[in-house]
Every structure is written in C-alpha cells, then in structure tokens.
Write a protein that holds these residues in place. Structure first.
Motif, PDB file in Angstrom:
ATOM      1  N   GLU A 135     -18.684 -53.015  66.604  1.00  0.00           N
ATOM      2  CA  GLU A 135     -18.116 -51.730  67.008  1.00  0.00           C
ATOM      3  C   GLU A 135     -17.795 -51.697  68.494  1.00  0.00           C
ATOM      4  O   GLU A 135     -16.741 -51.196  68.906  1.00  0.00           O
ATOM      5  CB  GLU A 135     -19.067 -50.577  66.653  1.00  0.00           C
ATOM      6  N   ALA A 136     -18.690 -52.258  69.308  1.00  0.00           N
ATOM      7  CA  ALA A 136     -18.453 -52.278  70.750  1.00  0.00           C
ATOM      8  C   ALA A 136     -17.255 -53.166  71.090  1.00  0.00           C
ATOM      9  O   ALA A 136     -16.459 -52.842  71.979  1.00  0.00           O
ATOM     10  CB  ALA A 136     -19.702 -52.774  71.476  1.00  0.00           C
ATOM     11  N   MET A 137     -17.119 -54.262  70.362  1.00  0.00           N
ATOM     12  CA  MET A 137     -16.036 -55.196  70.635  1.00  0.00           C
ATOM     13  C   MET A 137     -14.678 -54.578  70.304  1.00  0.00           C
ATOM     14  O   MET A 137     -13.757 -54.612  71.118  1.00  0.00           O
ATOM     15  CB  MET A 137     -16.243 -56.485  69.838  1.00  0.00           C
ATOM     16  N   ILE A 138     -14.528 -53.995  69.103  1.00  0.00           N
ATOM     17  CA  ILE A 138     -13.217 -53.503  68.700  1.00  0.00           C
ATOM     18  C   ILE A 138     -12.835 -52.205  69.409  1.00  0.00           C
ATOM     19  O   ILE A 138     -11.676 -51.796  69.381  1.00  0.00           O
ATOM     20  CB  ILE A 138     -13.131 -53.289  67.173  1.00  0.00           C
ATOM     21  N   THR A 357      -4.256 -51.779  67.521  1.00  0.00           N
ATOM     22  CA  THR A 357      -5.475 -52.304  68.136  1.00  0.00           C
ATOM     23  C   THR A 357      -6.348 -51.172  68.663  1.00  0.00           C
ATOM     24  O   THR A 357      -7.574 -51.182  68.492  1.00  0.00           O
ATOM     25  CB  THR A 357      -5.114 -53.246  69.306  1.00  0.00           C
ATOM     26  N   LEU A 358      -5.712 -50.194  69.294  1.00  0.00           N
ATOM     27  CA  LEU A 358      -6.453 -49.080  69.887  1.00  0.00           C
ATOM     28  C   LEU A 358      -6.912 -48.073  68.843  1.00  0.00           C
ATOM     29  O   LEU A 358      -7.616 -47.110  69.183  1.00  0.00           O
ATOM     30  CB  LEU A 358      -5.578 -48.387  70.934  1.00  0.00           C
ATOM     31  N   LEU A 363      -7.655 -44.575  70.459  1.00  0.00           N
ATOM     32  CA  LEU A 363      -6.784 -43.848  69.527  1.00  0.00           C
ATOM     33  C   LEU A 363      -7.437 -43.651  68.158  1.00  0.00           C
ATOM     34  O   LEU A 363      -6.759 -43.347  67.173  1.00  0.00           O
ATOM     35  CB  LEU A 363      -5.452 -44.587  69.352  1.00  0.00           C
ATOM     36  N   SER A 364      -8.751 -43.819  68.090  1.00  0.00           N
ATOM     37  CA  SER A 364      -9.448 -43.696  66.801  1.00  0.00           C
ATOM     38  C   SER A 364      -9.362 -42.284  66.235  1.00  0.00           C
ATOM     39  O   SER A 364      -9.495 -42.085  65.023  1.00  0.00           O
ATOM     40  CB  SER A 364     -10.915 -44.105  66.941  1.00  0.00           C
ATOM     41  N   GLY A 365      -9.136 -41.308  67.097  1.00  0.00           N
ATOM     42  CA  GLY A 365      -9.041 -39.924  66.639  1.00  0.00           C
ATOM     43  C   GLY A 365      -7.677 -39.558  66.079  1.00  0.00           C
ATOM     44  O   GLY A 365      -7.504 -38.489  65.478  1.00  0.00           O
ATOM     45  N   VAL A 366      -6.692 -40.442  66.272  1.00  0.00           N
ATOM     46  CA  VAL A 366      -5.342 -40.180  65.767  1.00  0.00           C
ATOM     47  C   VAL A 366      -5.286 -40.611  64.304  1.00  0.00           C
ATOM     48  O   VAL A 366      -5.242 -41.802  63.993  1.00  0.00           O
ATOM     49  CB  VAL A 366      -4.278 -40.937  66.588  1.00  0.00           C
TER      50      VAL A 366
END
Length: 442
Positions: A135-138, A357-358, A363-366
């Motif tokens: 999780e920290a890496m990605i 990638t983001l 951009l995980s919230g998008v």
C-alpha cells in the motif's frame, strides 16, 4: 516504402505470439479463478472452452493477418473492399493503447519490487520480505511513475529494434527463460511439506463450487487469455511468411498458454496451502501474499526474485505486442518511421497512464463508473473494446470473406477441419462472443 517486416523463423513467430497471449492474467488470474470456482472442474471447463472457442478464434485472427499482410487499420478494407470496416482495426488500436497504459502500471510495480528485493540481497538483509509494504509503495507517486516509466522504456527499446532484431529476438530469450524460471519455482513449491494439499486444491474437481458465474468466467478466461479482440494477433500474423502454417502455430500457442496457466497454479497453491494462506485476486497475490509465503522458505528471497523476474517477462512479452500494434498502424509498414513513432507512442502512453498510476495514491478518491481511473481503463478494454473487436472480425470472416479463399489460406487439411472451423466462425462464435460481452458488461 520499406520492405514488409517478417518473422525470420516460425519459432520466433510462435514464441512472440505466445508471449503476447501469456500475460499477467494467465499467470495470476487463472490460479485464482481455479481456486475459487471448482479447482479441476474449472480447469476442465477452461480446457474445453480454450480448444473449442479460443483456438478457432485464434486461427481466425491468424488467417486474417496472413491473408491481408498489412496494418490492421487497413486490412479490413483490403480484404472486403469496404472502408468503413476499418473501424474494427481502429477499435483494436484504441484498445491496446489503453491496455498498454494500465498494463504499464502493474509492470512498474514489478520493477519497484524487484529493486527492493535486489537491494535487500545486496545489503545482506535477506530475511525481511514481510517488510515490503504494498500500500505504501503504490501510493508513492514518484516511485510508481518512475517504475512505470522504466517499464515503458524497456518495451519501447525492444519495439524500436524491429520485428526480427527486437520482437523476435526478445521473445526467443524471454519465453524460454519464463518457462525455466516457472519450472524452478514449481519444483521448489512442490518440495514443501504441504504441497500435496495445494495440488489437490488446484486440480481436484470440486463440483460443489461450480456455478453459472464460474462457467462464464471459464469462458471469458479462455477468450481473453489468448489476447483475442485487440487485432494484436492479426498484426503478428501479417508478418508471417506465406509458407508459414498458421494452424500448427495456433495449436502450439494454445498449448503453451494452457501449460503456463497450470504451472502458475502449481507454483502458487502448494506454497499458499503449506503456510496457511488463501488465494487473493490480482496484485494482492503477487505483492502482498507471496512475499509472506516466500519469507518462510529457505532461500525464499532468491526464489521471490526469480518469481518477480518471471512476471516481468510475462508483462514485457505482452506489452511489446501492445506497442507494436500502434507502431504498425502509424508507420503503415514503413520501417524508416519505426523509431520516432515508437518514441511518440510511448510518451503518449506514459502521459495517459499517469492518472491510472495515481489512482492508488493522490487520485484514489476519484471514482466513477467501474471505480478508479485504473479500474475504468481496465473495464473499457476488457469488457467493451475487446469483445467488439472479436465480434467484428468474426462477422467479417464468417459473413463477408470468400469461403474458397479462406479454405486456401487454411492450408493442408488432412483431418478435414476446415468446414467445422468455418461453420463455428460463421454461426456459433458470434453468439459466444455476444454472451461473453453481456456477461463482462453487466
């Protein structure tokens, strides 16, 4: 205009095509699916669907490529005289462009993990695979974009070298090594104390786990595991000399694909069962569960590095075909344009894939449609563009191309297989593809 590119040998064509088909999906999706949907029962369904659905469609795409011998955004009009049918080729071009984008995300993760493991080995810190934090890496934007850039760069260099010196030579090196590394990990996995339980879990038919969903997933796996629907196989076949037989090549590729899928399961499940872990889908298996498993093995870090190299080869041999299709279409068989087109296409893919990638970080919230930006790219290609491409090609071959011309290009027919194949393509495959399309879409 330069001379049409060609494979130098049948072996190069087969290995490159097999590399295109044998990607990350076959390497980790098949074992997961088999584990969830009935073990040996799922394997049997997968074999039946691969032989009676995947193989005829692969022969169909090879036939189109060999007959047309040109880039896929022109091949349909060349064969039928109808320019508007070139939309099938453009559909495939768009599919692989997007596919390469999110494929490079996972390729970047593999490279980052390889870097971490190599650093641990060089620093003699060989007992802490459990400290790898997926999780920290990605979620680290700079690290993931760097890994993705390196993966795209490696793909670009191979494609720039051309069909014979790049694609064919790389496939002749990477595919045998892929099999060797896979067999090494399988042998190691089968020597573990609980390996028999893992083998049984993968291969023993569990009728109680069979469901309609599992049957449809087996159908979809047999379809997508051969890279059908993107016109990538058509592109590779367009480089085949006229003397090259397509049926034997298609059979070889299907057999190699089945073998790798089963070997991947034999590499993963004995180790999982030995150490008490359950299979997880997708990246979670490779990047979260397997480090925990290998950490408990003797020389586990070395075997995990071999496993990562194995997955990198699988990813690269597939990504090469994705970039090659775009290069083929935009160079229009003029190899003097290969290097600048490969460079421009790689830069564009890199730029459009940064949001993917983001998707696991800033951009995980998008989220919309199928989920994150990464999820939507995957959904559009796998669930819409690939089935549409396969359906379009099937209708062209079954309804528009001359039966006698198809029979001539089918080659020697010692076992009288042309007519069964032709009627499968003409009447059965459109229905099967529409079924897969509906299932994948909804």
């Amino acid at each position: 205009m330069s001379k049409q590119s060609e494979w130098k040998t049948s072996t190069g064509f087969i290995l490159a095509s097999a590399g295109s088909a044998i990607g990350l999906g076959a390497m980790w999706k098949f074992p997961y699916m088999a584990g969830i949907y009935g073990g040996g029962a799922f394997l049997l369904m997968f074999l039946i669907f691969t032989i009676f659905v995947g193989l005829p469609l692969l022969i169909m795409e090879f036939t189109v490529g060999k007959m047309g011998r040109t880039y896929t955004t022109q091949i349909y009009s060349k064969l039928t005289g109808k320019k508007w049918l070139n939309v099938i080729g453009w559909n495939g071009n768009l599919a692989v462009f997007i596919l390469f984008g999110f494929y490079s995300v996972i390729g970047g993760w593999i490279i980052i993990y390889m870097g971490n493991v190599i650093w641990q080995i060089l620093s003699l810190n060989t007992s802490h695979l459990t400290q790898l934090n997926f999780e920290a890496m990605i979620s680290n934007p700079w690290l993931t974009v760097l890994g993705q850039g390196i993966f795209i760069f490696l793909t670009m260099i191979i494609v720039m070298l051309g069909v014979e010196k790049g694609l064919e030579k790389a496939s002749k090196i990477m595919m045998p090594l892929l099999f060797i590394f896979l067999i090494i990990v399988v042998v190691k996995s089968l020597t573990l104390d609980g390996s028999i339980e893992g083998v049984r879990y993968l291969l023993q038919p569990r009728v109680e786990d069979i469901s309609m969903e599992g049957i449809l997933f087996a159908l979809g796996q047999s379809f997508f595991t051969l890279s059908l629907g993107t016109t990538g196989m058509i592109t590779y076949a367009s480089y085949a000399p006229k003397t090259m037989t397509i049926k034997s090549s298609a059979i070889s590729i299907v057999l190699m694909n089945i073998l790798v899928s089963v070997l991947a399961g034999l590499a993963i499940f004995p180790a999982l069962k030995t150490f008490g872990y359950q299979p997880q889908e997708g990246p979670g298996l490779l990047f979260k569960v397997l480090p925990l498993v290998f950490d408990k093995m003797h020389f586990g870090i070395a075997f995990y590095l071999i496993f990562l190299i194995l997955f990198l080869f699988a990813a690269l041999t597939s990504s090469i075909s994705l970039l090659e299709l775009n290069v083929s279409n935009f160079t229009k068989n003029d190899n003097t344009k290969r290097q600048p087109v490969a460079l421009i296409a790689s830069i564009l893919v890199f730029l459009i894939s940064i949001p993917a990638t983001l998707s696991f970080g800033s951009l995980s919230g998008v989220k919309f449609g199928a989920g994150t930006i990464f999820d939507n790219m995957d959904f559009v290609v796998s669930n819409i563009l690939m089935p549409l491409g396969a359906l379009g090609t099937t209708l062209v071959v079954g309804q528009l191309l001359d039966k006698k011309l198809l029979q001539e290009n089918f080659g020697r027919d010692k076992f009288k297989l042309f007519l069964p194949w032709y009627y499968l393509i003409k009447f059965v495959m459109p229905v099967v593809i529409i079924l897969v399309f509906i299932v994948q879409l909804f």
